[in-house]
Design a protein around this motif. Sequence first.
Motif, PDB file in Angstrom:
ATOM      1  N   GLN A  54      66.749  25.702  19.626  1.00 37.15           N
ATOM      2  CA  GLN A  54      67.180  24.834  18.519  1.00 37.15           C
ATOM      3  C   GLN A  54      67.273  25.581  17.200  1.00 37.15           C
ATOM      4  O   GLN A  54      68.124  25.303  16.375  1.00 37.15           O
ATOM      5  N   SER A  55      66.370  26.532  16.996  1.00 35.80           N
ATOM      6  CA  SER A  55      66.319  27.237  15.717  1.00 35.80           C
ATOM      7  C   SER A  55      66.756  28.676  15.933  1.00 35.80           C
ATOM      8  O   SER A  55      66.667  29.180  17.059  1.00 35.80           O
ATOM      9  N   PRO A  56      67.186  29.356  14.858  1.00 36.94           N
ATOM     10  CA  PRO A  56      67.510  30.774  15.023  1.00 36.94           C
ATOM     11  C   PRO A  56      66.336  31.519  15.662  1.00 36.94           C
ATOM     12  O   PRO A  56      65.171  31.224  15.371  1.00 36.94           O
ATOM     13  N   ALA A  57      66.650  32.461  16.541  1.00 34.67           N
ATOM     14  CA  ALA A  57      65.604  33.130  17.325  1.00 34.67           C
ATOM     15  C   ALA A  57      64.583  33.829  16.436  1.00 34.67           C
ATOM     16  O   ALA A  57      63.405  33.917  16.773  1.00 34.67           O
ATOM     17  N   SER A  58      65.026  34.307  15.251  1.00 34.60           N
ATOM     18  CA  SER A  58      64.100  35.031  14.374  1.00 34.60           C
ATOM     19  C   SER A  58      62.984  34.118  13.868  1.00 34.60           C
ATOM     20  O   SER A  58      61.936  34.597  13.426  1.00 34.60           O
ATOM     21  N   LEU A 110      63.454  23.231  23.719  1.00 40.57           N
ATOM     22  CA  LEU A 110      64.680  22.646  23.158  1.00 40.57           C
ATOM     23  C   LEU A 110      64.379  21.339  22.426  1.00 40.57           C
ATOM     24  O   LEU A 110      64.974  21.035  21.387  1.00 40.57           O
ATOM     25  N   ALA A 111      63.441  20.564  22.963  1.00 41.27           N
ATOM     26  CA  ALA A 111      63.142  19.255  22.370  1.00 41.27           C
ATOM     27  C   ALA A 111      62.427  19.387  21.033  1.00 41.27           C
ATOM     28  O   ALA A 111      62.695  18.633  20.095  1.00 41.27           O
ATOM     29  N   PHE A 112      61.500  20.349  20.935  1.00 44.65           N
ATOM     30  CA  PHE A 112      60.628  20.386  19.761  1.00 44.65           C
ATOM     31  C   PHE A 112      60.908  21.559  18.829  1.00 44.65           C
ATOM     32  O   PHE A 112      60.226  21.738  17.831  1.00 44.65           O
ATOM     33  N   GLY A 113      61.897  22.383  19.183  1.00 47.29           N
ATOM     34  CA  GLY A 113      62.313  23.430  18.256  1.00 47.29           C
ATOM     35  C   GLY A 113      61.438  24.665  18.262  1.00 47.29           C
ATOM     36  O   GLY A 113      61.538  25.509  17.375  1.00 47.29           O
ATOM     37  N   GLY A 114      60.546  24.804  19.252  1.00 48.37           N
ATOM     38  CA  GLY A 114      59.689  25.992  19.305  1.00 48.37           C
ATOM     39  C   GLY A 114      60.216  27.010  20.300  1.00 48.37           C
ATOM     40  O   GLY A 114      61.322  26.878  20.829  1.00 48.37           O
ATOM     41  N   ALA A 115      59.396  28.028  20.541  1.00 51.11           N
ATOM     42  CA  ALA A 115      59.725  29.029  21.568  1.00 51.11           C
ATOM     43  C   ALA A 115      59.165  28.545  22.900  1.00 51.11           C
ATOM     44  O   ALA A 115      58.141  27.867  22.921  1.00 51.11           O
ATOM     45  N   PRO A 116      59.799  28.889  24.023  1.00 44.56           N
ATOM     46  CA  PRO A 116      59.214  28.523  25.315  1.00 44.56           C
ATOM     47  C   PRO A 116      57.828  29.145  25.446  1.00 44.56           C
ATOM     48  O   PRO A 116      57.641  30.306  25.095  1.00 44.56           O
ATOM     49  N   ASN A 117      56.883  28.356  25.943  1.00 44.40           N
ATOM     50  CA  ASN A 117      55.496  28.825  25.993  1.00 44.40           C
ATOM     51  C   ASN A 117      54.909  28.494  27.363  1.00 44.40           C
ATOM     52  O   ASN A 117      54.028  27.648  27.491  1.00 44.40           O
ATOM     53  N   PHE A 118      55.419  29.191  28.376  1.00 44.21           N
ATOM     54  CA  PHE A 118      55.025  28.881  29.757  1.00 44.21           C
ATOM     55  C   PHE A 118      53.523  29.053  29.960  1.00 44.21           C
ATOM     56  O   PHE A 118      52.893  28.289  30.699  1.00 44.21           O
ATOM     57  N   ALA A 119      52.944  30.039  29.270  1.00 41.64           N
ATOM     58  CA  ALA A 119      51.523  30.317  29.469  1.00 41.64           C
ATOM     59  C   ALA A 119      50.662  29.120  29.086  1.00 41.64           C
ATOM     60  O   ALA A 119      49.537  28.969  29.583  1.00 41.64           O
ATOM     61  N   ALA A 120      51.170  28.246  28.196  1.00 42.48           N
ATOM     62  CA  ALA A 120      50.355  27.107  27.746  1.00 42.48           C
ATOM     63  C   ALA A 120      50.508  25.879  28.636  1.00 42.48           C
ATOM     64  O   ALA A 120      49.822  24.883  28.435  1.00 42.48           O
ATOM     65  N   ALA A 121      51.411  25.935  29.623  1.00 41.24           N
ATOM     66  CA  ALA A 121      51.624  24.758  30.478  1.00 41.24           C
ATOM     67  C   ALA A 121      50.424  24.562  31.411  1.00 41.24           C
ATOM     68  O   ALA A 121      49.899  25.529  31.957  1.00 41.24           O
ATOM     69  N   GLU A 122      49.992  23.315  31.546  1.00 41.70           N
ATOM     70  CA  GLU A 122      48.912  22.990  32.498  1.00 41.70           C
ATOM     71  C   GLU A 122      49.571  22.518  33.786  1.00 41.70           C
ATOM     72  O   GLU A 122      50.381  21.596  33.748  1.00 41.70           O
ATOM     73  N   ILE A 123      49.229  23.168  34.896  1.00 36.79           N
ATOM     74  CA  ILE A 123      50.029  22.971  36.118  1.00 36.79           C
ATOM     75  C   ILE A 123      49.162  22.581  37.318  1.00 36.79           C
ATOM     76  O   ILE A 123      48.221  23.296  37.662  1.00 36.79           O
ATOM     77  N   GLU A 124      49.502  21.450  37.907  1.00 32.99           N
ATOM     78  CA  GLU A 124      48.942  21.071  39.212  1.00 32.99           C
ATOM     79  C   GLU A 124      50.124  20.716  40.105  1.00 32.99           C
ATOM     80  O   GLU A 124      51.034  20.025  39.662  1.00 32.99           O
ATOM     81  N   GLY A 125      50.089  21.150  41.359  1.00 31.29           N
ATOM     82  CA  GLY A 125      51.202  20.871  42.264  1.00 31.29           C
ATOM     83  C   GLY A 125      50.951  19.658  43.138  1.00 31.29           C
ATOM     84  O   GLY A 125      50.022  18.886  42.900  1.00 31.29           O
TER      85      GLY A 125
END
Length: 434
Positions: free
Chosen positions: A333-337, A218-233
């Motif tokens: 933010q942008s049209p889904a297409s 939502l902030a940057f206008g892209g598609a959600p990209n969970f696979a690219a998140a770097e995660i440590e708990g």
Amino acid sequence: MADQSSGQKVWRVGVAGLGTVGGGLLSFLAECPDFAPAGGRAVVTGICARSRSRARTVDTAAMTWFDDPVALAKSPDNDIFVELIGGSDGPAKAAVEAALALGKPVVTANKALIATHGAELAKLAEANGAPLLFEAAVMGGTPAVKILRESLVGEDVVSVSGILNGTCNYILTEMETKGSSFADVLAEAQRLGYAEADPSTDVGGFDAAHKITILAALAFGGAPNFAAAEIEGVDQVELEDIKLAHDLGYRIRLVASAVREGSGVAVRVHPALAPFGHPLAETRGALNALFIEGRRIGRIFIQGPGAGAGPTAAAVAADIADVMTLAKRPVFQSPASTLVPEPAISAADRISRVFIRLKVKDQPGVIAAVSETLAEAGVSIDGFLQKPSQGEGAVPIVLTTHATAESVVLEAVERIARLPAMLERPKLLRIARV
Ligand SMILES: NC(=O)c1ccc[n+]([C@@H]2O[C@H](COP(=O)([O-])OP(=O)(O)OC[C@H]3O[C@@H](n4cnc5c(N)ncnc54)[C@H](OP(=O)(O)O)[C@@H]3O)[C@@H](O)[C@H]2O)c1
């Protein structure tokens, strides 16, 4: 359909999932069906859960029971489908897809679903002219999605970062205030119902990662990209880290951040130190907190409940109100297409300040060896603390560094780990950007 007495339009709502959030929503709508007067009334007509016999928060006798959430989603007897089952795939996804394919508005609190399949669901929603809304997916009752999607629609957002998992924040706060270990606090949180029986989604950082993935889109206008998140708990945070960070004037928080850097976006979740007095350090217990930084607006800080039946149901209701008042916007933010994931920035390129905890032999020259190793690598020390020997000749040392590329720090820490005086592997935590 119009209400006979008031002439108001009646929106028939189908609710799949009647647990914490679904139960809260049934109570909310039973108490105030006219909560969005500009849109008419909302009345729950169909429900679905696993167990038909389980007691629910309201009398459901007048509502039609469905065993299958997909059948509820497709039923012509409701105008809005609300998905509160959870899970990135399986019945939740199938039901949301079924409703959207028919052009039926969907409201969901399911962050795993939106973070993982948000772009494809947005395409389906927009192709069929159906709203797909998910305010409750991030920060429960504290508005975050609408702020980014609506209030800041024209803003050039630079970063979003904060505390997005109340369970982890509760655990870290309790460890600090009670001096208890991670395992003991987690067991107590499970006993009190603050943590799930399977806590891995929360304590492993995945829940926060789902949420920051959605906010990043939502902030940057892209598609959600969970696979690219770097995660440590937070499962690797030890009581000793908390105590030593405290001695240096910091609290440890699980920080989720999405930062625009050059042509890409870095989305990360990891434990980080925040100095006393900083709003993240002062966010205690199960509260959530979020900074949004934009080129024109500067910094916004919001804090509030991130979960629970009441707050989350209020957020779901706010989305239902948007459907009822015919509010129209793209799903992101942008049209889904046109949605594509933003290029991901690698962790190694990030510049961070870090906290390094060492346990060394109590012998001369050790501190000099550590300092020399860091200096040779080009890492400069900002703060340093040596604690009294813990017996058996083991001395705890902590140090904080000035901002340095993470790849450089990691290399230096590897070299420190090989020094003969080290008694255990160095522990490294990042210091939150403030
Ligand atoms: N809890 C929160 O505070 C919170 C906050 C923000 C967002 N969320 C999100 O909201 C969603 C729901 O969370 P929750 O905490 O309310 O979960 P929950 O208490 O575990 O409730 C899940 C509900 O889904 C039903 N269900 C499970 N599998 C089903 C199936 N195959 N078919 C039909 N119904 C099924 C369950 O039925 P039974 O009742 O019969 O078992 C239950 O009513 C999740 O996506 C979660 O991430 C939760």
